[in-house]
Design a protein around this motif. Sequence first.
Motif, PDB file in Angstrom:
ATOM      1  N   ILE A   1      63.102  82.486  48.354  1.00  0.00           N
ATOM      2  CA  ILE A   1      62.960  81.198  48.923  1.00  0.00           C
ATOM      3  C   ILE A   1      63.018  79.929  48.038  1.00  0.00           C
ATOM      4  CG2 ILE A   1      61.483  79.772  50.642  1.00  0.00           C
ATOM      5  CD1 ILE A   1      60.830  82.372  52.206  1.00  0.00           C
ATOM      6  N   LEU A   2      62.073  80.036  47.231  1.00  0.00           N
ATOM      7  CA  LEU A   2      62.102  78.987  46.060  1.00  0.00           C
ATOM      8  C   LEU A   2      63.286  78.824  45.438  1.00  0.00           C
ATOM      9  CD1 LEU A   2      58.293  79.571  44.793  1.00  0.00           C
ATOM     10  CD2 LEU A   2      59.079  77.744  46.750  1.00  0.00           C
ATOM     11  N   ASP A   3      63.843  79.991  44.947  1.00  0.00           N
ATOM     12  CA  ASP A   3      65.310  79.951  44.408  1.00  0.00           C
ATOM     13  C   ASP A   3      66.233  79.162  45.276  1.00  0.00           C
ATOM     14  OD1 ASP A   3      66.664  80.388  41.947  1.00  0.00           O
ATOM     15  OD2 ASP A   3      67.524  81.930  43.068  1.00  0.00           O
ATOM     16  N   ALA A   4      66.128  79.375  46.518  1.00  0.00           N
ATOM     17  CA  ALA A   4      67.227  78.690  47.535  1.00  0.00           C
ATOM     18  C   ALA A   4      66.882  77.385  47.744  1.00  0.00           C
ATOM     19  CB  ALA A   4      67.160  79.839  48.800  1.00  0.00           C
ATOM     20  N   LEU A   5      65.352  76.805  47.579  1.00  0.00           N
ATOM     21  CA  LEU A   5      65.269  75.359  47.771  1.00  0.00           C
ATOM     22  C   LEU A   5      65.794  74.486  46.763  1.00  0.00           C
ATOM     23  CD1 LEU A   5      61.608  75.960  49.053  1.00  0.00           C
ATOM     24  CD2 LEU A   5      63.635  74.923  50.536  1.00  0.00           C
ATOM     25  N   ASN A   6      65.784  75.089  45.612  1.00  0.00           N
ATOM     26  CA  ASN A   6      66.439  74.262  44.315  1.00  0.00           C
ATOM     27  C   ASN A   6      67.602  73.523  44.858  1.00  0.00           C
ATOM     28  OD1 ASN A   6      63.918  74.342  42.811  1.00  0.00           O
ATOM     29  ND2 ASN A   6      64.437  76.405  41.978  1.00  0.00           N
ATOM     30  N   PRO A   7      68.834  74.421  45.088  1.00  0.00           N
ATOM     31  CA  PRO A   7      69.955  73.738  45.123  1.00  0.00           C
ATOM     32  C   PRO A   7      70.003  72.875  46.571  1.00  0.00           C
ATOM     33  CG  PRO A   7      70.132  76.058  45.347  1.00  0.00           C
ATOM     34  CD  PRO A   7      68.831  75.840  45.000  1.00  0.00           C
TER      35      PRO A   7
ATOM     36  N   GLY B   1      60.966  75.309  36.352  1.00  0.00           N
ATOM     37  CA  GLY B   1      61.240  74.782  37.841  1.00  0.00           C
ATOM     38  C   GLY B   1      60.204  75.497  38.499  1.00  0.00           C
ATOM     39  N   VAL B   2      60.286  75.421  40.032  1.00  0.00           N
ATOM     40  CA  VAL B   2      59.481  76.094  41.077  1.00  0.00           C
ATOM     41  C   VAL B   2      59.485  77.576  41.002  1.00  0.00           C
ATOM     42  CG1 VAL B   2      59.136  74.011  42.557  1.00  0.00           C
ATOM     43  CG2 VAL B   2      61.073  75.835  42.874  1.00  0.00           C
ATOM     44  N   THR B   3      60.756  78.159  40.655  1.00  0.00           N
ATOM     45  CA  THR B   3      60.997  79.589  40.571  1.00  0.00           C
ATOM     46  C   THR B   3      60.406  80.232  39.316  1.00  0.00           C
ATOM     47  OG1 THR B   3      63.090  79.350  41.591  1.00  0.00           O
ATOM     48  CG2 THR B   3      62.646  81.381  40.696  1.00  0.00           C
ATOM     49  N   GLN B   4      60.435  79.462  38.342  1.00  0.00           N
ATOM     50  CA  GLN B   4      59.784  80.139  37.279  1.00  0.00           C
ATOM     51  C   GLN B   4      58.311  80.064  37.265  1.00  0.00           C
ATOM     52  OE1 GLN B   4      62.082  77.151  35.156  1.00  0.00           O
ATOM     53  NE2 GLN B   4      63.216  78.842  33.879  1.00  0.00           N
ATOM     54  N   LEU B   5      57.712  79.016  37.649  1.00  0.00           N
ATOM     55  CA  LEU B   5      56.234  78.714  37.612  1.00  0.00           C
ATOM     56  C   LEU B   5      55.819  79.682  38.835  1.00  0.00           C
ATOM     57  CD1 LEU B   5      56.360  74.829  38.065  1.00  0.00           C
ATOM     58  CD2 LEU B   5      55.256  75.978  36.302  1.00  0.00           C
TER      59      LEU B   5
ATOM     60  N   GLY C   1      44.873  78.467  33.825  1.00  0.00           N
ATOM     61  CA  GLY C   1      44.918  79.037  32.488  1.00  0.00           C
ATOM     62  C   GLY C   1      46.240  79.935  32.073  1.00  0.00           C
ATOM     63  N   LEU C   2      47.098  79.782  33.069  1.00  0.00           N
ATOM     64  CA  LEU C   2      48.432  80.722  32.873  1.00  0.00           C
ATOM     65  C   LEU C   2      49.074  80.234  31.476  1.00  0.00           C
ATOM     66  CD1 LEU C   2      49.330  81.311  36.636  1.00  0.00           C
ATOM     67  CD2 LEU C   2      47.762  82.600  35.058  1.00  0.00           C
ATOM     68  N   ASP C   3      49.549  81.180  30.700  1.00  0.00           N
ATOM     69  CA  ASP C   3      50.290  80.845  29.775  1.00  0.00           C
ATOM     70  C   ASP C   3      51.607  80.279  29.751  1.00  0.00           C
ATOM     71  OD1 ASP C   3      51.087  80.639  27.430  1.00  0.00           O
ATOM     72  OD2 ASP C   3      51.079  82.703  26.475  1.00  0.00           O
ATOM     73  N   MET C   4      51.664  79.000  29.926  1.00  0.00           N
ATOM     74  CA  MET C   4      52.960  78.250  30.517  1.00  0.00           C
ATOM     75  C   MET C   4      53.844  78.097  29.204  1.00  0.00           C
ATOM     76  SD  MET C   4      51.844  75.542  33.246  1.00  0.00           S
ATOM     77  CE  MET C   4      53.304  74.552  33.225  1.00  0.00           C
ATOM     78  N   ALA C   5      53.249  78.584  27.999  1.00  0.00           N
ATOM     79  CA  ALA C   5      54.362  78.786  26.695  1.00  0.00           C
ATOM     80  C   ALA C   5      55.370  79.736  26.956  1.00  0.00           C
ATOM     81  CB  ALA C   5      53.345  78.792  25.506  1.00  0.00           C
ATOM     82  N   LEU C   6      54.937  80.599  27.664  1.00  0.00           N
ATOM     83  CA  LEU C   6      56.269  81.495  27.974  1.00  0.00           C
ATOM     84  C   LEU C   6      57.330  80.892  28.889  1.00  0.00           C
ATOM     85  CD1 LEU C   6      53.645  84.390  29.299  1.00  0.00           C
ATOM     86  CD2 LEU C   6      54.795  84.227  26.812  1.00  0.00           C
ATOM     87  N   LEU C   7      57.084  79.776  29.178  1.00  0.00           N
ATOM     88  CA  LEU C   7      58.166  79.240  30.309  1.00  0.00           C
ATOM     89  C   LEU C   7      58.981  78.150  29.396  1.00  0.00           C
ATOM     90  CD1 LEU C   7      56.117  78.699  33.410  1.00  0.00           C
ATOM     91  CD2 LEU C   7      57.647  80.488  32.816  1.00  0.00           C
ATOM     92  N   PRO C   8      60.087  77.687  29.940  1.00  0.00           N
ATOM     93  CA  PRO C   8      61.110  76.552  29.230  1.00  0.00           C
ATOM     94  C   PRO C   8      59.887  75.279  29.197  1.00  0.00           C
ATOM     95  CG  PRO C   8      62.235  77.689  30.851  1.00  0.00           C
ATOM     96  CD  PRO C   8      60.796  78.337  31.175  1.00  0.00           C
ATOM     97  N   ALA C   9      60.546  74.382  28.611  1.00  0.00           N
ATOM     98  CA  ALA C   9      59.594  73.219  28.416  1.00  0.00           C
ATOM     99  C   ALA C   9      59.280  72.350  29.771  1.00  0.00           C
ATOM    100  CB  ALA C   9      60.553  72.141  27.502  1.00  0.00           C
ATOM    101  N   ASP C  10      60.264  72.501  30.820  1.00  0.00           N
ATOM    102  CA  ASP C  10      60.242  71.858  31.985  1.00  0.00           C
ATOM    103  C   ASP C  10      60.404  72.908  33.015  1.00  0.00           C
ATOM    104  OD1 ASP C  10      59.633  69.959  33.890  1.00  0.00           O
ATOM    105  OD2 ASP C  10      61.759  69.344  33.875  1.00  0.00           O
TER     106      ASP C  10
END
Length: 165
Positions: free
Chosen positions: A115-121, A80-84, A69-78
């Motif tokens: 770590i998650l931020d580095a995994l993306n690229p 990424g792992v870092t934001q989630l 039930g976390l408010d994902m409306a605060l995040l962009p439409a899609d």
Amino acid sequence: AAETLLAMQEVSTQVAAVEPTSPKLASELVRQALADAASLLEVQGPVSALDRVHTALHGYLKTVCRSSGLDMALLPADPGVTQLFKLMRENHPALQDMGVQDDAMRKIVFSIGNILDALNPLRNRGSLAHANDQLVERNEALLAINLTRSIIQYLDSKIVVDRNT
């Protein structure tokens, strides 16, 4: 016989040290991505499995945020792992109390975001997720897979315990 032993040795050096995970809060997409990753790791090697492990992590974080039930409306439409993960770290009740070593554990959990931020690229520009010219090395892909599996296992154990209390 010698060729068989060499082939067995090659396969054993491609196996990740952290066992495949089966999170309790996983969607079918997450389960399939984890199964694909395990199969690719065994047959093709860690560079081939990296994309699938990242996809599983992304799907897992989405599942946890939604089911908690976390408010994902605060995040962009899609997101990424870092934001989630940041949304979870800051708002999920299971990640608010880190026990007797709270300060040290908060530093570790905060570092998971890095770590998650580095995994993306790494996934986007160093794996088979796209037509990349330069792929990450085998040992680095194994490190990323082991870290990702550990993160999923840790989060799932914290969140499932929190839900059961």
